[in-house]
Design an enzyme around this catalytic site. Structure first.
Site, PDB file in Angstrom:
ATOM      1  N   TYR A 150     -12.808  -3.908  11.086  1.00 10.35           N
ATOM      2  CA  TYR A 150     -11.470  -3.286  11.106  1.00 10.35           C
ATOM      3  C   TYR A 150     -10.759  -3.572  12.445  1.00 10.35           C
ATOM      4  O   TYR A 150      -9.565  -3.895  12.469  1.00 10.35           O
ATOM      5  CB  TYR A 150     -11.672  -1.791  10.879  1.00 10.35           C
ATOM      6  CG  TYR A 150     -10.440  -0.945  10.692  1.00 10.35           C
ATOM      7  CD1 TYR A 150      -9.740  -0.957   9.487  1.00 10.35           C
ATOM      8  CD2 TYR A 150     -10.004  -0.092  11.705  1.00 10.35           C
ATOM      9  CE1 TYR A 150      -8.632  -0.138   9.312  1.00 10.35           C
ATOM     10  CE2 TYR A 150      -8.907   0.735  11.527  1.00 10.35           C
ATOM     11  CZ  TYR A 150      -8.215   0.705  10.332  1.00 10.35           C
ATOM     12  OH  TYR A 150      -7.124   1.520  10.157  1.00 10.35           O
ATOM     13  N   SER A 201      -3.758  -0.119  14.352  1.00 12.20           N
ATOM     14  CA  SER A 201      -4.593   1.053  14.642  1.00 12.20           C
ATOM     15  C   SER A 201      -5.025   1.053  16.093  1.00 12.20           C
ATOM     16  O   SER A 201      -5.134  -0.009  16.721  1.00 12.20           O
ATOM     17  CB  SER A 201      -5.831   1.020  13.741  1.00 12.20           C
ATOM     18  OG  SER A 201      -6.770   1.982  14.161  1.00 12.20           O
ATOM     19  N   SER A 237       1.384   3.415  -2.392  1.00 13.55           N
ATOM     20  CA  SER A 237       1.107   4.438  -3.409  1.00 13.55           C
ATOM     21  C   SER A 237       0.723   5.785  -2.829  1.00 13.55           C
ATOM     22  O   SER A 237       0.911   6.810  -3.470  1.00 13.55           O
ATOM     23  CB  SER A 237       0.014   3.954  -4.367  1.00 13.55           C
ATOM     24  OG  SER A 237      -1.156   3.617  -3.659  1.00 13.55           O
ATOM     25  N   ILE A 266      -4.719  10.172  11.465  1.00 12.67           N
ATOM     26  CA  ILE A 266      -3.639  10.715  10.637  1.00 12.67           C
ATOM     27  C   ILE A 266      -4.267  11.297   9.363  1.00 12.67           C
ATOM     28  O   ILE A 266      -5.186  10.706   8.796  1.00 12.67           O
ATOM     29  CB  ILE A 266      -2.632   9.593  10.245  1.00 12.67           C
ATOM     30  CG1 ILE A 266      -2.156   8.798  11.476  1.00 12.67           C
ATOM     31  CG2 ILE A 266      -1.449  10.164   9.462  1.00 12.67           C
ATOM     32  CD1 ILE A 266      -1.375   9.557  12.511  1.00 12.67           C
ATOM     33  N   GLY A 321       0.826  -1.211   0.000  1.00 17.77           N
ATOM     34  CA  GLY A 321       0.000   0.000   0.000  1.00 17.77           C
ATOM     35  C   GLY A 321       0.854   1.251   0.000  1.00 17.77           C
ATOM     36  O   GLY A 321       0.572   2.218   0.696  1.00 17.77           O
ATOM     37  N   VAL A 368      -2.975  -7.513  -2.398  1.00 18.48           N
ATOM     38  CA  VAL A 368      -2.475  -8.390  -1.323  1.00 18.48           C
ATOM     39  C   VAL A 368      -3.513  -9.411  -0.851  1.00 18.48           C
ATOM     40  O   VAL A 368      -3.175 -10.358  -0.139  1.00 18.48           O
ATOM     41  CB  VAL A 368      -1.905  -7.607  -0.108  1.00 18.48           C
ATOM     42  CG1 VAL A 368      -0.720  -6.751  -0.496  1.00 18.48           C
ATOM     43  CG2 VAL A 368      -2.994  -6.795   0.595  1.00 18.48           C
ATOM     44  N   ALA A 383     -11.220  -6.129  14.301  1.00 16.74           N
ATOM     45  CA  ALA A 383     -10.849  -7.552  14.281  1.00 16.74           C
ATOM     46  C   ALA A 383      -9.585  -7.761  13.454  1.00 16.74           C
ATOM     47  O   ALA A 383      -8.668  -8.503  13.854  1.00 16.74           O
ATOM     48  CB  ALA A 383     -11.991  -8.393  13.722  1.00 16.74           C
TER      49      ALA A 383
HETATM   50  P1  NAI Z   1      -4.990   5.127   2.284  1.00 14.30           P
HETATM   51  O1  NAI Z   1      -6.364   4.671   2.015  1.00 14.30           O
HETATM   52  O2  NAI Z   1      -4.586   6.529   1.982  1.00 14.30           O
HETATM   53  O3  NAI Z   1      -3.919   4.159   1.601  1.00 14.30           O
HETATM   54  C1  NAI Z   1      -4.104   2.776   1.637  1.00 14.30           C
HETATM   55  C2  NAI Z   1      -3.083   2.108   0.775  1.00 14.30           C
HETATM   56  O4  NAI Z   1      -3.330   0.719   0.824  1.00 14.30           O
HETATM   57  C3  NAI Z   1      -3.145   2.527  -0.671  1.00 14.30           C
HETATM   58  O5  NAI Z   1      -1.816   2.698  -1.125  1.00 14.30           O
HETATM   59  C4  NAI Z   1      -3.783   1.310  -1.361  1.00 14.30           C
HETATM   60  O6  NAI Z   1      -3.276   1.106  -2.673  1.00 14.30           O
HETATM   61  C5  NAI Z   1      -3.343   0.203  -0.477  1.00 14.30           C
HETATM   62  N1  NAI Z   1      -4.210  -0.973  -0.549  1.00 14.30           N
HETATM   63  C6  NAI Z   1      -5.492  -1.098  -0.153  1.00 14.30           C
HETATM   64  N2  NAI Z   1      -5.941  -2.327  -0.431  1.00 14.30           N
HETATM   65  C7  NAI Z   1      -4.907  -2.989  -0.998  1.00 14.30           C
HETATM   66  C8  NAI Z   1      -4.742  -4.302  -1.523  1.00 14.30           C
HETATM   67  N3  NAI Z   1      -5.754  -5.189  -1.493  1.00 14.30           N
HETATM   68  N4  NAI Z   1      -3.548  -4.650  -2.052  1.00 14.30           N
HETATM   69  C9  NAI Z   1      -2.519  -3.772  -2.087  1.00 14.30           C
HETATM   70  N5  NAI Z   1      -2.612  -2.520  -1.598  1.00 14.30           N
HETATM   71  C10 NAI Z   1      -3.798  -2.139  -1.078  1.00 14.30           C
HETATM   72  O7  NAI Z   1      -4.787   4.786   3.812  1.00 14.30           O
HETATM   73  P2  NAI Z   1      -3.767   5.317   4.923  1.00 14.30           P
HETATM   74  O8  NAI Z   1      -4.520   6.205   5.819  1.00 14.30           O
HETATM   75  O9  NAI Z   1      -2.490   5.755   4.340  1.00 14.30           O
HETATM   76  O10 NAI Z   1      -3.584   3.948   5.715  1.00 14.30           O
HETATM   77  C11 NAI Z   1      -2.429   3.151   5.681  1.00 14.30           C
HETATM   78  C12 NAI Z   1      -2.496   2.150   6.831  1.00 14.30           C
HETATM   79  O11 NAI Z   1      -2.584   2.864   8.061  1.00 14.30           O
HETATM   80  C13 NAI Z   1      -3.716   1.240   6.776  1.00 14.30           C
HETATM   81  O12 NAI Z   1      -3.351  -0.053   7.211  1.00 14.30           O
HETATM   82  C14 NAI Z   1      -4.656   1.865   7.777  1.00 14.30           C
HETATM   83  O13 NAI Z   1      -5.534   0.925   8.317  1.00 14.30           O
HETATM   84  C15 NAI Z   1      -3.671   2.391   8.812  1.00 14.30           C
HETATM   85  N6  NAI Z   1      -4.176   3.440   9.662  1.00 14.30           N
HETATM   86  C16 NAI Z   1      -4.532   4.683   9.170  1.00 14.30           C
HETATM   87  C17 NAI Z   1      -4.983   5.656  10.034  1.00 14.30           C
HETATM   88  C18 NAI Z   1      -5.358   7.019   9.570  1.00 14.30           C
HETATM   89  O14 NAI Z   1      -5.832   7.818  10.395  1.00 14.30           O
HETATM   90  N7  NAI Z   1      -5.182   7.363   8.318  1.00 14.30           N
HETATM   91  C19 NAI Z   1      -5.141   5.389  11.471  1.00 14.30           C
HETATM   92  C20 NAI Z   1      -4.748   4.087  11.879  1.00 14.30           C
HETATM   93  C21 NAI Z   1      -4.281   3.155  11.002  1.00 14.30           C
END
Ligand code: NAI
Length: 243
Positions: free
Chosen positions: A154, A141, A11, A187, A9, A61, A156
């Site tokens: 989420y 998280s 990108s 974030i 992830g 993934v 879980a």
């Molecule tokens: P985002 O939605 O901006 O980015 C998610 C990334 O995951 C993207 O690059 C997307 O291509 C990739 N992705 C999603 N499904 C995928 C798959 N099946 N195969 C490959 N890549 C996949 O999200 P963000 O906010 O950058 O989140 C990143 C991580 O941080 C996640 O695990 C999220 O749960 C976690 N997180 C985010 C928080 C926030 O406040 N933004 C808080 C706590 C955790």
């Protein structure tokens, strides 16, 4: 010798910031993403601006067979190198109260977060153990620690990842492979773009959302040799929200 790191992830959002951080630490960064080529290329560009290099690894993934094929092809073409840092960052939310949650909402969130972790981590472990150095860092998280209403799926997935982190850390510690989780609060990314920030930031002692670069700083530290004695931990990064 070239040092390789893989970020799932990668990108956009937190994943992109982590790619840039690892590039600054001298890593050749493998940027995994699902479908947004333009965003992934922008990450690669940012990696290059740090004076490092990287490559795109487009793959969903949730698809275990596709991940395994992609990683074995990479390993075959790089017999002298190995992926020493893995950041399991890919994750999605599909919030709903359990009362109305569909099987698809449940399954897709678990498939991406929890099963995705297995699909990517399992094939990379052997080389990390054989070379006696590795870093596995998973983005979980606050939701996986305290549970949040509307996020049973989420919570879980993230709670499962925390338990997997603690178990795997004990399997790999002797071979100098550390396994840790980073638990962000709120974030600034696309994932939180729809949330009411003014309302929510009143709950945060620091009075603001965090930035992806702040999470990346912690991940960079856990990836570094300085963090060699930290394993099986979940480190919160949430501006003081009680967890
Ligand atoms: P985002 O939605 O901006 O980015 C998610 C990334 O995951 C993207 O690059 C997307 O291509 C990739 N992705 C999603 N499904 C995928 C798959 N099946 N195969 C490959 N890549 C996949 O999200 P963000 O906010 O950058 O989140 C990143 C991580 O941080 C996640 O695990 C999220 O749960 C976690 N997180 C985010 C928080 C926030 O406040 N933004 C808080 C706590 C955790």
């Amino acid at each position: 010798m070239m040092k390789y790191a893989l970020v799932t992830g990668g990108s956009r959002g937190i994943g992109r910031a982590i790619c840039i951080k690892l590039a600054g630490m001298g890593y050749h960064v493998l940027i995994n993403y699902r479908h947004n080529d333009a965003e992934a290329l922008a990450t690669l560009q940012a990696v290059r601006e740090k004076g490092a290099d990287g490559e795109l690894m487009k793959c969903d993934v949730t698809d275990g067979a596709a991940v395994s094929e992609m990683l074995s092809a990479w390993m075959q073409s790089h017999p002298d190198g190995y992926i020493e840092v893995l950041v399991n960052n890919a994750g999605i939310r599909k919030d709903n109260l359990m009362l109305w949650m569909t099987g698809e909402e449940w399954a897709h969130v678990l498939d991406t977060g929890l099963n995705g972790f297995f699909h990517v981590t399992q094939p990379l472990l052997k080389n990390m153990l054989a070379r006696r150095f590795g870093r596995i860092i998973t983005i979980v998280s606050l939701s996986g620690i305290k549970g949040l209403p509307g996020q049973t799926n989420y919570s879980a997935a993230k709670g499962g990842l925390i338990a997997a982190t603690k178990a795997l850390a004990q399997e790999t510690a002797k071979r100098r492979v550390t396994v840790n989780a980073v638990a962000p609060g709120f974030i600034h990314t696309d994932m939180t773009g729809q949330l009411d920030e003014d309302e929510l930031k009143r709950l945060i002692p620091a009075g603001r959302f965090g930035e992806p670069e702040e999470v990346a700083g912690l991940v960079g530290f856990l990836a570094s040799p300085e963090a060699s004695y930290i394993t099986g931990e979940v480190i919160s990064i949430n501006g003081g929200l009680y967890t």
